[in-house]
Structure formats: structure tokens, C-alpha cells
Design an enzyme around this catalytic site. Structure first.
Site, PDB file in Angstrom:
ATOM      1  N   GLY A  10       0.817  -1.208   0.000  1.00 42.44           N
ATOM      2  CA  GLY A  10       0.000   0.000   0.000  1.00 42.44           C
ATOM      3  C   GLY A  10       0.853   1.260   0.000  1.00 42.44           C
ATOM      4  N   ALA A  64       3.249   6.019  -8.081  1.00 41.57           N
ATOM      5  CA  ALA A  64       4.680   6.217  -8.339  1.00 41.57           C
ATOM      6  C   ALA A  64       5.018   5.866  -9.786  1.00 41.57           C
ATOM      7  CB  ALA A  64       5.507   5.385  -7.359  1.00 41.57           C
ATOM      8  N   ASP A 117      -1.118  10.674  -2.957  1.00 43.48           N
ATOM      9  CA  ASP A 117      -0.041   9.743  -3.317  1.00 43.48           C
ATOM     10  C   ASP A 117       0.717  10.232  -4.553  1.00 43.48           C
ATOM     11  OD1 ASP A 117      -2.425   9.360  -4.657  1.00 43.48           O
ATOM     12  OD2 ASP A 117      -2.542   7.204  -4.318  1.00 43.48           O
ATOM     13  N   GLY A 173       1.638   2.847  -2.637  1.00 47.00           N
ATOM     14  CA  GLY A 173       1.250   3.709  -3.758  1.00 47.00           C
ATOM     15  C   GLY A 173       2.052   3.428  -5.017  1.00 47.00           C
ATOM     16  N   SER A 174       2.200   2.135  -5.373  1.00 47.49           N
ATOM     17  CA  SER A 174       3.021   1.811  -6.548  1.00 47.49           C
ATOM     18  C   SER A 174       2.390   2.343  -7.839  1.00 47.49           C
ATOM     19  CB  SER A 174       3.264   0.307  -6.638  1.00 47.49           C
ATOM     20  OG  SER A 174       2.055  -0.393  -6.727  1.00 47.49           O
ATOM     21  N   SER A 175       1.056   2.351  -7.914  1.00 50.68           N
ATOM     22  CA  SER A 175       0.398   2.842  -9.136  1.00 50.68           C
ATOM     23  C   SER A 175       0.695   4.323  -9.355  1.00 50.68           C
ATOM     24  CB  SER A 175      -1.116   2.662  -9.055  1.00 50.68           C
ATOM     25  OG  SER A 175      -1.432   1.373  -8.644  1.00 50.68           O
TER      26      SER A 175
END
Ligand code: MEV
Length: 303
Positions: A88, A94, A135, A90-92
Site C-alpha cells: 500500500g 509512483a 499519493d 502507492g506503486s500505481s
């Protein structure tokens, strides 16, 4: 021609959920990053993204860029993440920010960070439909931010790294699903939910002052209060509660879940001397300690 760029993940310090409804939050960027390698090729779009979820965010970023800047070249894009998308962090967001920044570098567009943020928010909303954009701001600007919904305000706070311990609950949560559950509750219990959001909003304002004054005792207390309000919202889990309780008992200034809830991570603000004791206490109740630094830099060009 090739560009390698990276963007950091994030941890919410205070204010989740309320920030979706025009309240402020405090977010810090973490040292674990997503790297994106972009190369211009003669034709076609080739994407290699080991974290499957990343693919749609890369594709949508390219579509957006093509619409806006009308380029015709082919592209090869490879992503590499230093952290699991399970946490969680926030890879999307980033990966979206890194892709946009990489394209801006490659096509010499010199986009400002504000433009990267605005475009990134538009792209993630196209896919996820919901979200405050905090994010995207963390991935773009890095550091520790005071942020209001949609980027109405993005303020970089002049602080040092915080003494935080991060514990993963072992459960992956779906942020859009939990945000939609709160939206549903808002329809039925508007007064109650906005009552909770108002209290969270005040905690964030006070938290910002405590952060700037380095008053960790006060900040820890506010984190505990924020966790209690998130429990009232119904987004915590028995495991997250246990991990926070264990951290407090072992001497943390305060602890709370971080993010949408339903799983993912918790954070504890700790006196430096008690750090390893607190980590052990979290592990004892089944949490996994994740070693990351906070207050990290935002998106940047690597080479
Ligand atoms: C999720 O990490 C934080 C939420 O406030 C959603 C958002 O702000 O986009 C629940």
C-alpha cells in the site's frame, strides 16, 4: 534515446479518508522507489512491468501523453519496483509519475512538477475513479507534505526524517473498494461521518504544528486519536489494532494504521532508543517490519 527515472512510494501520516472530502492530510515519501526506463524505438509500444497492476497506469500515461503532445514515435518501457505492491505504498501513483517524468525528459518538454502532478492525478482518476491525489503529490514532490484534496494546497514541510517504524499486516487492501464503502456510508450517515472527518481535519492541523515543532509526544498522541477515529469509520482491522497496541505498549509515542485500512501497513512514531523493542513487539503479534526511510526525495532523473 533513453531516460531512467524514479519516483518514491508514500506513507500517510495523518488524515486518510477525510482528505478525499476536502480536508487536509500529512503524507511522507519513502525511500523505496519505482524505477522506469523509457526508450524511443522506431515503432509500437512495448511494456515490461513485473507488477501487473502497473501496466494499465503506464498505458494510460502514454495514451494521455500522446493525446496532449501528439508524438508518433514508438516506446519501450520497463518498470522495476523496490517494494511490493502489497504494502500500500502507492506503486500505481509512483509508476504513473515516473512514466510522465520520463516522457517529459525524453521529449525535452521540461514539464514542471505541478504539471506532472496535475496530469498524474487526471490519469489515476481515469482508472481508479476515486482518490484525493495525495499519493501522486508524494511521488512527485517527495519530502513530507501538507496536502489538500486534488492539490488545492501542496506545502513541503521543512522537517527532518521522522523516527517511524512501519509494520505490514500481511493483508493487501483495495483502496478504491474501501473509499467506495465510506462513500456509501456517507449517503446513509452523513452527520456522523462528517463529524468524524471534522475531528480528523483538526488533528491534521494540530499534527502539522507538532511536526514543525518536533513535538513527537503530541504528534504521537494525535496519531492515536486519528487511529481511534479510523476505527469508528470502520476501516481498521483486528490485526492493525493489535500491532498499534503492541507498539504503544512497547513505548511508542503513538501508532496508527496508514492508508485506506482493511490491511496494508501501520506506522508508529518512536523514541529512537526504543526502536528495536517496538519492532520486536510488532513482530510478536504477527506484523512484518518494513525498513524504509521517510521524508525521501520526489521523482528524479537517474540517467
Ligand atoms: C489511501 O491510502 C488514502 C485515502 O485517503 C484515499 C485517498 O486519499 O486517495 C483513503
Amino acid at each position: 534515446m533513453k531516460a531512467i527515472v524514479s519516483a518514491p512510494g508514500k506513507l500517510m501520516l495523518l488524515g486518510e479518508h477525510a482528505v478525499v472530502y476536502d480536508y487536509p492530510c500529512l503524507v511522507t515519501a519513502v525511500s523505496s522507489k519505482i524505477k522506469v526506463e523509457i526508450e524511443i524505438i522506431s515503432t509500437g509500444i512495448k511494456i515490461e512491468a513485473p507488477q501487473v497492476k502497473d501496466v494499465s497506469f503506464v498505458e494510460e500515461s502514454i495514451r494521455f501523453f500522446k493525446e496532449k503532445f501528439k508524438f508518433k514515435e514508438g516506446l519501450s518501457i520497463k518498470t522495476h519496483s523496490e517494494f511490493s505492491s502489497q504494502y500500500g505504498f502507492g506503486s500505481s501513483s509512483a509508476v504513473t509519475v515516473a512514466t510522465l517524468y520520463g516522457l517529459s525528459q525524453l521529449f525535452k518538454l521540461n514539464l514542471s512538477k505541478r504539471e506532472i502532478f496535475d496530469f498524474g492525478l487526471e490519469i489515476t482518476l481515469r482508472i481508479q475513479k476515486v482518490g484525493s491525489g495525495f499519493d501522486i503529490a508524494a511521488a512527485t514532490f517527495g519530502k513530507t507534505l501538507y496536502f489538500i484534496t486534488g492539490g488545492k494546497k501542496i506545502e513541503i514541510l521543512p522537517i527532518d526524517e521522522l523516527p517511524l517504524v512501519v509494520g505490514y499486516s500481511g493483508v493487501k487492501a483495495s483502496t478504491p473498494k474501501i473509499v467506495n464503502q465510506i462513500k456509501e456510508r456517507l449517503r446513509k450517515e452523513k452527520g456522523k461521518i462528517f463529524g468524524i472527518f471534522n475531528k480528523i481535519g483538526k488533528i491534521v492541523e494540530e499534527g502539522k504544528d507538532s511536526l514543525l515543532a518536533k513535538d513527537y509526544q503530541r504528534l504521537g498522541f494525535l496519531m492515536n486519536e486519528n487511529h481511534q477515529l479510523l476505527k469508528e469509520l470502520g476501516v481498521s482491522t483486528a490485526k492493525l489494532d493489535k500491532m498499534c497496541e503492541a507498539a504503544r505498549k512497547a513505548g511508542a509515542y503513538g501508532a496508527k494504521l496508514s492508508g485506506a485500512g482493511g490491511g496494508d501497513c501501520m506506522i508508529a512514531l518512536v523514541p529512537k532508543l526504543k526502536k528495536s523493542e517496538i519492532e520486536k513487539a510488532i513482530e510478536k503479534v504477527g506484523g512484518e517490519i518494513i525498513k524504509v526511510k521517510n521524508n525521501a526525495n520526489g521523482v528524479c532523473y537517474e540517467r
